[in-house]
Design a protein around this motif. Sequence first.
Motif, PDB file in Angstrom:
ATOM      1  N   ASP A 148      -2.040  11.707  -0.136  1.00  0.00           N
ATOM      2  CA  ASP A 148      -2.161  10.537   0.735  1.00  0.00           C
ATOM      3  C   ASP A 148      -3.514  10.548   1.438  1.00  0.00           C
ATOM      4  O   ASP A 148      -4.228   9.539   1.486  1.00  0.00           O
ATOM      5  CB  ASP A 148      -1.009  10.565   1.743  1.00  0.00           C
ATOM      6  CG  ASP A 148      -1.122   9.516   2.844  1.00  0.00           C
ATOM      7  OD1 ASP A 148      -2.064   8.705   2.810  1.00  0.00           O
ATOM      8  OD2 ASP A 148      -0.263   9.517   3.735  1.00  0.00           O
ATOM      9  N   GLU A 157       1.572  10.622  -8.141  1.00  0.00           N
ATOM     10  CA  GLU A 157       2.590  10.159  -9.091  1.00  0.00           C
ATOM     11  C   GLU A 157       3.197  11.328  -9.865  1.00  0.00           C
ATOM     12  O   GLU A 157       4.418  11.395 -10.063  1.00  0.00           O
ATOM     13  CB  GLU A 157       1.975   9.154 -10.066  1.00  0.00           C
ATOM     14  CG  GLU A 157       1.697   7.798  -9.445  1.00  0.00           C
ATOM     15  CD  GLU A 157       1.376   6.739 -10.487  1.00  0.00           C
ATOM     16  OE1 GLU A 157       2.038   5.686 -10.477  1.00  0.00           O
ATOM     17  OE2 GLU A 157       0.469   6.969 -11.301  1.00  0.00           O
ATOM     18  N   TRP A 175       8.001   8.646  -0.363  1.00  0.00           N
ATOM     19  CA  TRP A 175       7.613   7.321  -0.844  1.00  0.00           C
ATOM     20  C   TRP A 175       6.359   6.813  -0.137  1.00  0.00           C
ATOM     21  O   TRP A 175       5.419   6.322  -0.776  1.00  0.00           O
ATOM     22  CB  TRP A 175       8.758   6.331  -0.628  1.00  0.00           C
ATOM     23  CG  TRP A 175       9.893   6.472  -1.591  1.00  0.00           C
ATOM     24  CD1 TRP A 175      11.047   7.175  -1.405  1.00  0.00           C
ATOM     25  CD2 TRP A 175       9.988   5.894  -2.900  1.00  0.00           C
ATOM     26  NE1 TRP A 175      11.855   7.073  -2.507  1.00  0.00           N
ATOM     27  CE2 TRP A 175      11.234   6.292  -3.441  1.00  0.00           C
ATOM     28  CE3 TRP A 175       9.152   5.083  -3.660  1.00  0.00           C
ATOM     29  CZ2 TRP A 175      11.654   5.895  -4.711  1.00  0.00           C
ATOM     30  CZ3 TRP A 175       9.572   4.686  -4.927  1.00  0.00           C
ATOM     31  CH2 TRP A 175      10.806   5.095  -5.439  1.00  0.00           C
ATOM     32  N   ILE A 179       2.666   5.706  -1.669  1.00  0.00           N
ATOM     33  CA  ILE A 179       2.158   4.350  -1.422  1.00  0.00           C
ATOM     34  C   ILE A 179       0.811   4.401  -0.704  1.00  0.00           C
ATOM     35  O   ILE A 179      -0.145   3.712  -1.078  1.00  0.00           O
ATOM     36  CB  ILE A 179       3.172   3.540  -0.598  1.00  0.00           C
ATOM     37  CG1 ILE A 179       4.444   3.281  -1.422  1.00  0.00           C
ATOM     38  CG2 ILE A 179       2.573   2.210  -0.135  1.00  0.00           C
ATOM     39  CD1 ILE A 179       5.604   2.736  -0.613  1.00  0.00           C
ATOM     40  N   SER A 180       0.729   5.245   0.315  1.00  0.00           N
ATOM     41  CA  SER A 180      -0.508   5.343   1.095  1.00  0.00           C
ATOM     42  C   SER A 180      -1.654   5.899   0.265  1.00  0.00           C
ATOM     43  O   SER A 180      -2.812   5.547   0.483  1.00  0.00           O
ATOM     44  CB  SER A 180      -0.287   6.224   2.327  1.00  0.00           C
ATOM     45  OG  SER A 180       0.626   5.626   3.218  1.00  0.00           O
ATOM     46  N   VAL A 191      -0.210  -0.131  -5.023  1.00  0.00           N
ATOM     47  CA  VAL A 191       0.543  -0.228  -3.772  1.00  0.00           C
ATOM     48  C   VAL A 191       1.747  -1.148  -3.947  1.00  0.00           C
ATOM     49  O   VAL A 191       2.879  -0.806  -3.582  1.00  0.00           O
ATOM     50  CB  VAL A 191      -0.358  -0.744  -2.628  1.00  0.00           C
ATOM     51  CG1 VAL A 191       0.476  -1.083  -1.407  1.00  0.00           C
ATOM     52  CG2 VAL A 191      -1.410   0.294  -2.267  1.00  0.00           C
ATOM     53  N   TRP A 194       4.501   0.427  -6.132  1.00  0.00           N
ATOM     54  CA  TRP A 194       5.289   1.479  -5.502  1.00  0.00           C
ATOM     55  C   TRP A 194       6.144   0.959  -4.347  1.00  0.00           C
ATOM     56  O   TRP A 194       7.239   1.467  -4.109  1.00  0.00           O
ATOM     57  CB  TRP A 194       4.376   2.617  -5.045  1.00  0.00           C
ATOM     58  CG  TRP A 194       4.117   3.573  -6.170  1.00  0.00           C
ATOM     59  CD1 TRP A 194       3.114   3.513  -7.084  1.00  0.00           C
ATOM     60  CD2 TRP A 194       4.918   4.694  -6.522  1.00  0.00           C
ATOM     61  NE1 TRP A 194       3.228   4.536  -7.992  1.00  0.00           N
ATOM     62  CE2 TRP A 194       4.329   5.288  -7.673  1.00  0.00           C
ATOM     63  CE3 TRP A 194       6.065   5.274  -5.993  1.00  0.00           C
ATOM     64  CZ2 TRP A 194       4.853   6.420  -8.284  1.00  0.00           C
ATOM     65  CZ3 TRP A 194       6.589   6.409  -6.597  1.00  0.00           C
ATOM     66  CH2 TRP A 194       5.991   6.966  -7.729  1.00  0.00           C
ATOM     67  N   VAL A 195       5.652  -0.038  -3.635  1.00  0.00           N
ATOM     68  CA  VAL A 195       6.479  -0.638  -2.579  1.00  0.00           C
ATOM     69  C   VAL A 195       7.704  -1.299  -3.198  1.00  0.00           C
ATOM     70  O   VAL A 195       8.830  -1.172  -2.697  1.00  0.00           O
ATOM     71  CB  VAL A 195       5.671  -1.663  -1.758  1.00  0.00           C
ATOM     72  CG1 VAL A 195       6.597  -2.506  -0.890  1.00  0.00           C
ATOM     73  CG2 VAL A 195       4.653  -0.952  -0.880  1.00  0.00           C
ATOM     74  N   VAL A 206      11.312  -1.864   3.490  1.00  0.00           N
ATOM     75  CA  VAL A 206      10.097  -1.209   3.959  1.00  0.00           C
ATOM     76  C   VAL A 206       9.781  -1.723   5.361  1.00  0.00           C
ATOM     77  O   VAL A 206       9.652  -2.926   5.585  1.00  0.00           O
ATOM     78  CB  VAL A 206       8.919  -1.492   3.007  1.00  0.00           C
ATOM     79  CG1 VAL A 206       7.659  -0.810   3.514  1.00  0.00           C
ATOM     80  CG2 VAL A 206       9.252  -0.998   1.605  1.00  0.00           C
ATOM     81  N   HIS A 211       4.206  -0.519   6.361  1.00  0.00           N
ATOM     82  CA  HIS A 211       3.156  -1.490   6.047  1.00  0.00           C
ATOM     83  C   HIS A 211       1.875  -1.185   6.830  1.00  0.00           C
ATOM     84  O   HIS A 211       0.764  -1.337   6.304  1.00  0.00           O
ATOM     85  CB  HIS A 211       3.639  -2.906   6.368  1.00  0.00           C
ATOM     86  CG  HIS A 211       4.622  -3.450   5.376  1.00  0.00           C
ATOM     87  ND1 HIS A 211       4.262  -3.831   4.101  1.00  0.00           N
ATOM     88  CD2 HIS A 211       5.962  -3.665   5.461  1.00  0.00           C
ATOM     89  CE1 HIS A 211       5.328  -4.272   3.443  1.00  0.00           C
ATOM     90  NE2 HIS A 211       6.375  -4.180   4.250  1.00  0.00           N
ATOM     91  N   ILE A 214      -0.122   1.431   5.223  1.00  0.00           N
ATOM     92  CA  ILE A 214      -0.852   0.878   4.081  1.00  0.00           C
ATOM     93  C   ILE A 214      -2.101   0.148   4.569  1.00  0.00           C
ATOM     94  O   ILE A 214      -3.191   0.297   4.003  1.00  0.00           O
ATOM     95  CB  ILE A 214       0.058  -0.074   3.286  1.00  0.00           C
ATOM     96  CG1 ILE A 214       1.240   0.709   2.695  1.00  0.00           C
ATOM     97  CG2 ILE A 214      -0.728  -0.784   2.187  1.00  0.00           C
ATOM     98  CD1 ILE A 214       2.325  -0.163   2.113  1.00  0.00           C
ATOM     99  N   TRP A 230      -2.853  -7.651   2.214  1.00  0.00           N
ATOM    100  CA  TRP A 230      -1.600  -6.942   2.483  1.00  0.00           C
ATOM    101  C   TRP A 230      -0.876  -7.540   3.686  1.00  0.00           C
ATOM    102  O   TRP A 230       0.350  -7.591   3.711  1.00  0.00           O
ATOM    103  CB  TRP A 230      -1.836  -5.455   2.711  1.00  0.00           C
ATOM    104  CG  TRP A 230      -0.527  -4.730   2.655  1.00  0.00           C
ATOM    105  CD1 TRP A 230       0.213  -4.265   3.690  1.00  0.00           C
ATOM    106  CD2 TRP A 230       0.226  -4.480   1.478  1.00  0.00           C
ATOM    107  NE1 TRP A 230       1.386  -3.723   3.235  1.00  0.00           N
ATOM    108  CE2 TRP A 230       1.421  -3.845   1.872  1.00  0.00           C
ATOM    109  CE3 TRP A 230       0.009  -4.724   0.119  1.00  0.00           C
ATOM    110  CZ2 TRP A 230       2.397  -3.449   0.967  1.00  0.00           C
ATOM    111  CZ3 TRP A 230       0.977  -4.332  -0.789  1.00  0.00           C
ATOM    112  CH2 TRP A 230       2.155  -3.702  -0.355  1.00  0.00           C
TER     113      TRP A 230
END
Length: 338
Positions: A148, A157, A175, A179-180, A191, A194-195, A206, A211, A214, A230
């Motif tokens: 991250d 991953e 998770w 995502i980050s 992003v 994965w979200v 979420v 968020h 992110i 985003w």
Amino acid sequence: PVPALPHEAAVLTPGGAAAARRVAAAATVARPGTALEGGRGGEGSGALAAGGGQEEEQQEQEEDEKEDEKMEVLKGYASAGDHRSAKQLFSELEQEGLRPDVAAYNALGRSFANAGHVEGAIKCLEKMKANHVTPGLEAYNNILRACDSTGDVENAETWFQRMKAKGVQPDTMSWVSVISSFAVAGDMDGVVRWVTAMEEDFAVQVTVAVHNNILRGFASKGNIQGAVRWLEHMRSLSVAPNVHSFNALIQACAAARNHQAAVKWFESIRQEGLEPNERSYAEVIQAHNKAGDSQGAVQWFNKLIATGATPSADSYSAIISGSAQTGDAAGAAQWLER
């Protein structure tokens, strides 16, 4: 002669060493002439045995306290992300004959995670397995958190899938870390993918906090466009942004040295019916400073003072840095005195 017991390394965990020593003591075979044989050794030998037992018990207690102290130091290094000191202390403990348990390995792994040292976190988990210590959720999350910090999407991953294959169920931290990592790498498509997977596979909504993480990923790269996209995605999911969301957008503007955009997003906070906080002002101050507008930075600093809020060290540092960059050594010194 009584055969010596095989050496067993003590387990590095609070009280673990004492437990190992008690097991060894209980397994000791009584020698002729000792108090354990029901008086053959006489009163004198019995008293000697009792005194020796007290000394051994006191020594064990002192050793336990030292080991517990070292474990706390290891945790301190982990929190600070000082992986070099953590690794050195960990090696010293092993050399002293201690066998680290899962908590000790996790502390070492946290030191790598907090430092963004992906390779170190991976090696820590591999060492656990080599020493027959089963890695759990925290060991895998340490790797994911390191990914991250660095935007290492490939390892994020890979290790996410490996933990699932080992039967270790990912939690929210798992998770969010993956995502980050995509957000930090500026991979918007990753992003979103994965979200979506988190909402479907993890069966959770979420939250705005996720968020915001992110958004901060985009902000750290100065990716204003990605952050704005985003924010729009959040709204499409009926997730209302909060002041921290807008602070991340202002931070993105600061990283991109765009102080005008920073002011625009600051004004959006009140337009949303929210109130700016100290961090909101601090990011605008930083944006002006990075854009080379030291006068604008001072103006926004004074606006912050007018709200009655206490400026953070970051706000002062931005003003001092701005004065120094423009060659105003006297001004920098005055701000330093304040």
